[in-house]
Enzyme design. Structure first.
Site, PDB file in Angstrom:
ATOM      1  CB  THR A 187      -3.691   3.927  -7.651  1.00 45.31           C
ATOM      2  OG1 THR A 187      -3.987   2.961  -6.804  1.00 45.31           O
ATOM      3  CG2 THR A 187      -4.822   4.578  -8.574  1.00 45.31           C
ATOM      4  CB  SER A 226      -5.202   3.600   0.513  1.00 45.53           C
ATOM      5  OG  SER A 226      -4.968   2.341   0.503  1.00 45.53           O
ATOM      6  CB  SER A 227      -6.812   1.246  -4.266  1.00 49.10           C
ATOM      7  OG  SER A 227      -6.140   2.050  -5.056  1.00 49.10           O
ATOM      8  N   GLY A 230      -2.927  -3.153  -2.089  1.00 46.84           N
ATOM      9  CA  GLY A 230      -1.387  -3.580  -1.866  1.00 46.84           C
ATOM     10  C   GLY A 230      -1.533  -4.138  -0.354  1.00 46.84           C
ATOM     11  CG  ASN A 240      -1.680   5.656  -0.698  1.00 44.04           C
ATOM     12  OD1 ASN A 240      -1.794   6.807  -0.894  1.00 44.04           O
ATOM     13  ND2 ASN A 240      -2.179   4.606  -1.649  1.00 44.04           N
ATOM     14  CD  GLU A 269      -4.486  -2.364   3.793  1.00 42.31           C
ATOM     15  OE1 GLU A 269      -3.904  -1.368   3.401  1.00 42.31           O
ATOM     16  OE2 GLU A 269      -5.682  -2.650   4.121  1.00 42.31           O
ATOM     17  CB  SER A 284      -0.767  -0.023   1.227  1.00 35.81           C
ATOM     18  OG  SER A 284      -1.686   1.283   1.010  1.00 35.81           O
ATOM     19  N   GLY A 285       0.588   2.266  -1.019  1.00 36.38           N
ATOM     20  CA  GLY A 285       1.536   3.267  -0.862  1.00 36.38           C
ATOM     21  C   GLY A 285       2.537   3.304  -2.001  1.00 36.38           C
TER      22      GLY A 285
HETATM   23  N1  ATP Z   1       5.266   7.970 -10.107  1.00 36.48           N
HETATM   24  C1  ATP Z   1       5.016   8.734  -9.107  1.00 36.48           C
HETATM   25  N2  ATP Z   1       5.370  10.081  -8.977  1.00 36.48           N
HETATM   26  C2  ATP Z   1       4.800  10.981  -8.063  1.00 36.48           C
HETATM   27  N3  ATP Z   1       3.982  10.694  -7.007  1.00 36.48           N
HETATM   28  C3  ATP Z   1       3.753   9.288  -6.851  1.00 36.48           C
HETATM   29  C4  ATP Z   1       4.115   8.568  -7.978  1.00 36.48           C
HETATM   30  N4  ATP Z   1       3.764   7.231  -7.613  1.00 36.48           N
HETATM   31  C5  ATP Z   1       3.033   7.319  -6.301  1.00 36.48           C
HETATM   32  N5  ATP Z   1       3.011   8.751  -5.957  1.00 36.48           N
HETATM   33  C6  ATP Z   1       2.753   9.170  -4.601  1.00 36.48           C
HETATM   34  O1  ATP Z   1       2.485   8.142  -3.666  1.00 36.48           O
HETATM   35  C7  ATP Z   1       0.956   8.194  -3.301  1.00 36.48           C
HETATM   36  C8  ATP Z   1       0.723   6.910  -3.278  1.00 36.48           C
HETATM   37  O2  ATP Z   1       0.498   6.139  -4.453  1.00 36.48           O
HETATM   38  P1  ATP Z   1      -0.643   5.118  -4.952  1.00 36.48           P
HETATM   39  O3  ATP Z   1      -1.964   5.891  -4.522  1.00 36.48           O
HETATM   40  O4  ATP Z   1      -0.408   4.775  -6.472  1.00 36.48           O
HETATM   41  O5  ATP Z   1      -0.262   3.771  -4.131  1.00 36.48           O
HETATM   42  P2  ATP Z   1      -0.911   2.432  -4.248  1.00 36.48           P
HETATM   43  O6  ATP Z   1       0.310   1.534  -4.421  1.00 36.48           O
HETATM   44  O7  ATP Z   1      -2.007   2.508  -5.264  1.00 36.48           O
HETATM   45  O8  ATP Z   1      -1.457   2.213  -2.769  1.00 36.48           O
HETATM   46  P3  ATP Z   1      -2.729   1.424  -2.315  1.00 36.48           P
HETATM   47  O9  ATP Z   1      -2.501  -0.188  -2.356  1.00 36.48           O
HETATM   48  O10 ATP Z   1      -2.846   1.677  -0.832  1.00 36.48           O
HETATM   49  O11 ATP Z   1      -3.757   1.658  -3.344  1.00 36.48           O
HETATM   50  C9  ATP Z   1       0.419   9.024  -4.571  1.00 36.48           C
HETATM   51  O12 ATP Z   1      -0.934   9.648  -4.052  1.00 36.48           O
HETATM   52  C10 ATP Z   1       1.418   9.979  -5.064  1.00 36.48           C
HETATM   53  O13 ATP Z   1       1.294  11.014  -4.026  1.00 36.48           O
HETATM   54 MG    MG Z   2      -4.029   2.269  -5.035  1.00 33.31          MG
END
Ligand code: ATP
Ligand code: MG
Length: 1057
Positions: free
Chosen positions: A134, A182-183, A400, A179, A402, A129-130
């Site tokens: 996404t 977070s999805s 992800g 996050n 967690e 997660s994070g």
């Molecule tokens: N390529 C990137 N460039 C800039 N910031 C990023 C990038 N990837 C992620 N982030 C930052 O990290 C945060 C978390 O990313 P994201 O929501 O994609 O995580 P995730 O893997 O989908 O987590 P979860 O499993 O909780 O959904 C985003 O809101 C953003 O602020």
């Molecule tokens: Mg996500």
């Protein structure tokens, strides 16, 4: 002059670089500056080296690194300027390894592979997660939206696909401790492409939304974004209409985590984005927000207890806002349980706790169903109804792995899902690697993996796994509780190495576990789950009367739309079982596609940019199996390339391959590596690729290439200097600058040209493949081109004479009919021209010649007159009937006339089918590919024919040598035309004699022969007893027309005699 020198120096370098594909293998050339762009090329496969490379690159904001074709991405927690249109253009249509690692490169390669191989792909984005899953999936979607071909129609589909993201994020994402976005649901999105590569539709599958969040949030967490967006961003009118007040603080469901306002989230702006997105997807959003508002109102419903401890509604103002629902029924549903006993229904009062439970269950159900409805509506809006075949790229972005301080049923499901994806990754990566070695005929030794199947089995095995036991407890009669479930687990899982509870643990571990906990050793680490709530959440039950209310509420608010999703069965499958089967289906969907992987790493826990938490990252690298993946990639060979690509780059290193290798690329590579001194165990030649075992071998080659490139460049510069044109270093620098500018420009042009060519070629290949089908979008351009091309070529290659019947171009299948019509038209036109070209004088002249020779002398002359000129062309033999070898042999003489004849052997008078060709200089007797006799006009001393109706001709020949062949006796159905033509071509008017009685001729020197003529009832030709050739002619003129018959009869007669 100086310009010339610059140009020539640049050209040389340019050639060099162009041969090596300019910035292909950019990873290698730039490796010293920013670590190594592909871990496969690391010299050591230690964790330390891996992390050091990752860190080095991260410190320069290089968040992407490859392991072969797998992309490792480290969350930078800051906006990087690498996702703009310019970057997209750079990566479009370029080979994976030609440019530095980027998510666009992976997206582009998946896309192009899909187009060329016409198969389905998916991109598996994983990480905790994070970690950035996404974000990664959004970047990919944006890349396809911008880079795929577009039309107005498609743009609307594309907009809807893009816009589905903010909507689903608003309803399905929330701030957690891990996050801020977070999805809280799993998402698999298929992007559908048509044959041209246009994105034409999409479909989303959603997985288990974390509904419990609607009614409860841990400290520091929030509810789903949409609630905050509505109460913060919604217009006064809308809030008024929904009975809401501005500000989250008024709502119980929004304040439990005590962090409604988050710095990184701008709910007001996000509200605008969502509203806009909903409009693009064509939503009537009012009803949707009525449901959302209903949930908030529900959350504010409070209960008091009466003297008996039964629940009473505190006040019912909130109920007023649960639009369309009978307030009394709702009140009843929330405070009483309806029990059905046979035909009677009994209402049993709730305690306040029960009432709260019922209220929350209703809120969760409403929200959950709204979410499913939303996904279905989005799917409808993105649906492509065209039944033609499409290929898809699936994007998998799931919650992800967690671990929280307290982990419950939701974390159990989420982490189980991650186990399944890890299992899929292991199977697919192992499989594909193995397959590549197999396909290439390379021996391969498997690398040991930690296989997390053992954990998957622990969770999902039939009758024995945790899920089965949980279901059993949920469904069995009697007093099943969370704790009895835990006991069952302890009974069954007692010795499992990945399972432990307070009771089962050793002394040390016991200290870290509560009595109501069980701990799983997941692939990604230990997680301690608190069993409280497992049974309830798995049952996900609504009391019957509440269920009725929920149905009514939803039906009223979103009208008919819910009908589909509100069917309720007596005993629905438990939540976890539904989830398990949906994951099973997902695995099947993914297994049928080609996989691409993005492994996202979280750089630090505090969501700070520039922080590289080494311990945290080491842990992720470990559990994601990145080192193992790397070892597998390198197990056999660290590096592999198609022969032609390898040869193109390194051919300057060997005189035999530079500048051009003319043979098969594989042979060229063999010669090249032999020349470079590769040892036999350093490389293997596969079927289509060279496999290099150690990175150092490749580096040595690469260094040699770099050196060679410079030497060639410098050599050119030295030459330049020697001419006296460049003497000081300043100028030399300028020269180099100009060179690089020039090279850059040329390379860019070349790249554009190639990209364009690739598009055109692809279109043509597709057109070619579908050329047999009726005209459609795939082949229309190709067919138009084929048509135009054929007609243009035909125009330039039309046969020039009526005799030429060989040069008509073979038409493509689509033009067969047209070509045949054109051919007939053209020949008719030529014949017409030819006949018209014969002027009346010429016609008259020819008739005059014929009549002066034959009129009143030969009996068949009067019948021949009417069709004379037409015959001159119509019965001719075309050049296609003449053997090409003969045409070749007499190519220096123009063929003037050609006609079939029967030639009689001089001795036995056997009839032979021959062709007689008149050229400018001679008469030829032809048998198939052989010239049997050539009679120069100069040695043709006379021609004799009889006065009767037969068509026998004797050519009298002057022989210079005794061995030369004797006179020629032939029978020709077109006697008048042949002889008239001969007169015109060879001026032999006076040589023709019409003879009465016999014609004598010479068989050979000193030996004579004769042809006798007589009339009879039937035409006949035979060898008479006196040794002469006897020609019996028919007096019936009708028989003259049937020359073929007469010829056949002649033959028959002679063969029979
Ligand atoms: N390529 C990137 N460039 C800039 N910031 C990023 C990038 N990837 C992620 N982030 C930052 O990290 C945060 C978390 O990313 P994201 O929501 O994609 O995580 P995730 O893997 O989908 O987590 P979860 O499993 O909780 O959904 C985003 O809101 C953003 O602020
Ligand atoms: Mg996500």
């Amino acid at each position: 002059m100086s310009h010339f020198l610059v140009h020539s120096a640049a050209t040389l370098l340019l050639q060099l670089v162009a041969q090596g594909q300019l910035d292909m293998e950019g990873a290698l050339t730039a490796r010293d500056r920013v670590g190594i762009q592909d871990f496969v090329l690391l010299d050591e496969t230690t964790e330390a080296a891996f992390l050091s490379n990752l860190k080095k690159r991260f410190s320069k904001d290089l968040i992407y690194t490859y392991i072969g074709t797998l992309l490792v991405s480290v969350n930078p927690y800051k906006e990087l300027d690498i996702y703009n249109k310019k970057q997209m253009d750079i990566y479009m249509g370029v080979n994976f390894f030609e440019l530095p690692p980027h998510i666009y490169a992976l997206a582009d390669n998946a896309y192009h592979t899909m187009l060329t191989e016409f198969n389905n792909h998916f991109i598996l984005i994983s990480g905790e997660s994070g970690a950035g899953k996404t974000e990664a999936s959004k970047k990919i979607l944006q890349y396809y939206a911008v880079s795929c071909p577009s039309t107005t129609l498609l743009n609307t589909v594309r907009d809807k696909m893009l816009m589905s993201n903010p909507v689903l994020e608003a309803f399905g994402n929330a701030k957690t401790l891990k996050n801020d976005n977070s999805s809280r649901f799993g998402k698999y999105m298929d992007i559908q492409f048509d044959g041209q590569g246009d994105a034409v539709g999409g479909h989303i599958l959603n997985y288990l939304l974390e509904k419990s969040r609607v009614v409860h949030q841990n400290h520091g967490e929030r509810n789903f974004h949409i609630f905050y967006q509505l109460v913060e961003g919604g217009s006064d009118d809308l809030l008024h209409q929904l009975g809401l007040e501005r500000g989250c603080q008024h709502y119980n469901y929004l304040t439990q985590g005590q962090c409604a306002i988050v710095q990184s989230i701008n709910d007001k702006n996000d509200w605008k984005t969502v509203k806009n997105a909903l409009q693009i997807i064509n939503f009537d959003e009012t009803h949707l927000f009525e449901v959302i508002a209903s949930v908030l109102h529900l959350g504010n419903v409070r209960f008091d207890s009466d003297s008996k401890g039964h629940a009473l509604l505190n006040n019912n103002t909130e109920l007023h806002w649960l639009l369309g629902v009978d307030a009394h029924r709702l009140q009843e549903g929330l405070t009483f349980r309806k029990i059905e006993a046979k035909k009677d229904q009994v209402l049993s009062p709730f305690t306040t706790d029960h009432a709260i439970y019922a209220r929350d269950a209703l809120a969760k159900a409403i929200y959950g169903q709204t979410f499913t409805w939303l996904v279905n509506r989005i799917n409808e809006s993105m649906e492509n109804k065209d039944p033609s075949r499409k290929t898809v790229i699936g994007l998998l972005d799931i919650y992800g792995f967690e671990v929280f301080y307290v982990n419950s049923f939701e974390q159990f499901c989420i982490n189980y899902c991650n186990e399944k994806l890890q299992q899929l990754f292991i199977e697919l990566t192992l499989k594909s690697e193995q397959e590549e070695y197999e396909a290439e005929g390379i021996e391969w030794e498997p690398v040991q993996f930690f296989n997390n199947k053992i954990i998957c089995d622990l969770i999902e095995e039939k009758h024995r796994g945790i899920i089965s036991l949980l279901d059993e407890e949920c469904l069995r009669p009697g007093d099943a509780t969370d704790l009895t479930f835990l006991e069952r687990l302890e009974e069954k899982m007692g010795n499992h190495p990945h399972f432990v509870t307070h009771k089962l643990a050793d002394k040390m571990t016991r200290k870290t576990l509560e009595r109501g906990d069980f701990r799983l050793l997941h692939y990604a680490g230990e997680v301690t789950y608190c069993v409280v709530g497992f049974l309830d959440k798995n049952n996900d039950l609504l009391y019957r009367n509440i269920k009725d209310v929920s149905l009514q509420l939803i039906l009223c608010q979103i009208k008919m739309c819910f009908r589909l999703y509100c069917k309720y069965r007596r005993r629905p499958e438990t939540v976890v079982t539904q989830f398990k089967s949906s994951l099973q289906k997902l695995t099947e969907i993914l297994m049928a596609k080609e996989a691409w992987y993005i492994r996202c790493l979280k750089s630090n826990e505090s969501k700070q940019s520039g922080q590289f938490d080494e311990a945290l990252i080491r842990h992720q690298v470990k559990y994601l199996g990145l080192m193992e993946h790397l070892r597998v990639r390198r197990a056999g060979f660290a590096y592999r390339r198609k022969y032609d690509v390898f040869l193109k780059r390194y051919k300057p290193l060997c005189p035999a391959t530079w500048p051009h290798w003319r043979g098969v690329a594989a042979d060229g590579v063999e010669v090249l590596v032999q020349h470079l001194g590769y040892l036999p165990d350093e490389y293997k030649m596969g079927r289509t690729k060279i496999f290099i075992r150690h990175p150092r071998t490749l580096f040595a080659t690469e260094d040699a290439y770099e050196k060679c490139k410079h030497e060639l460049g410098e050599c050119q510069l030295r030459n330049t200097k020697a001419t006296g044109q460049r003497e000081n270093t300043e100028n030399r620098k300028k020269l180099v600058n100009i060179e690089s500018c020039w090279r850059g420009t040329q390379a860019r042009k070349e790249k554009e040209k190639r990209a364009w060519a690739v598009k055109v070629i692809k279109k043509f290949i597709k057109g070619y493949m579908t050329r047999g089908q009726a005209k459609n979008t795939d082949n229309s351009e190709y067919l138009a081109f084929v048509r135009q091309n054929y007609l243009n070529r035909l125009r330039d290659n039309l046969p020039k004479t009526v005799l030429d019947k060989t040069t008509w171009l073979t038409p493509p299948a689509v033009l067969t009919e047209t070509s045949e019509m054109l051919r007939k038209l053209h020949y008719r036109l030529m014949v017409r021209k030819y006949v018209r070209g014969i002027t009346p004088q010429k016609k008259f002249q020819m008739k005059l010649i014929t009549s002066s020779i034959f009129k009143g002398k030969k009996d068949s002359y009067p019948q021949s007159v009417p069709s004379f000129i037409c015959h001159l062309t119509s019965h001719l033999i075309g050049e296609e009937d003449i053997n090409p070898r003969v045409i070749q042999m007499i190519r220096n003489e123009r063929i003037k006339y050609c006609v079939p004849v029967i030639k009689y052997d001089r001795n036995g008078f056997k009839p032979r089918q021959r062709q007689l060709i008149l050229t400018q200089t001679a008469v030829y007797v032809i048998e198939e590919a052989k010239i049997k006799q050539r009679v120069l006009y100069t040695s043709l001393k006379g021609i004799s024919v009889s006065n009767l109706t037969d068509s026998t001709i004797v050519f009298h020949i002057t022989r210079e040598e005794p061995k030369q062949k004797g006179d020629l006796v032939v029978q020709c159905d077109h006697l008048f035309e042949l002889l008239t033509k001969l007169c015109v071509i060879a001026n032999k008017q006076n040589a023709i004699k019409v003879v009465q009685g016999s014609i004598n001729f010479e068989i050979q020197a000193g030996k004579g022969g004769a042809v006798d003529f007589s009339t009879g009832p039937e035409p006949m030709v035979y060898k008479a007893k006196n040794g002469h050739l006897m020609v019996v002619t028919c007096q019936n003129p009708a028989l003259l027309c049937h020359s073929r018959i007469s010829l056949l009869m002649c033959q028959k007669t002679l063969n029979g005699s």
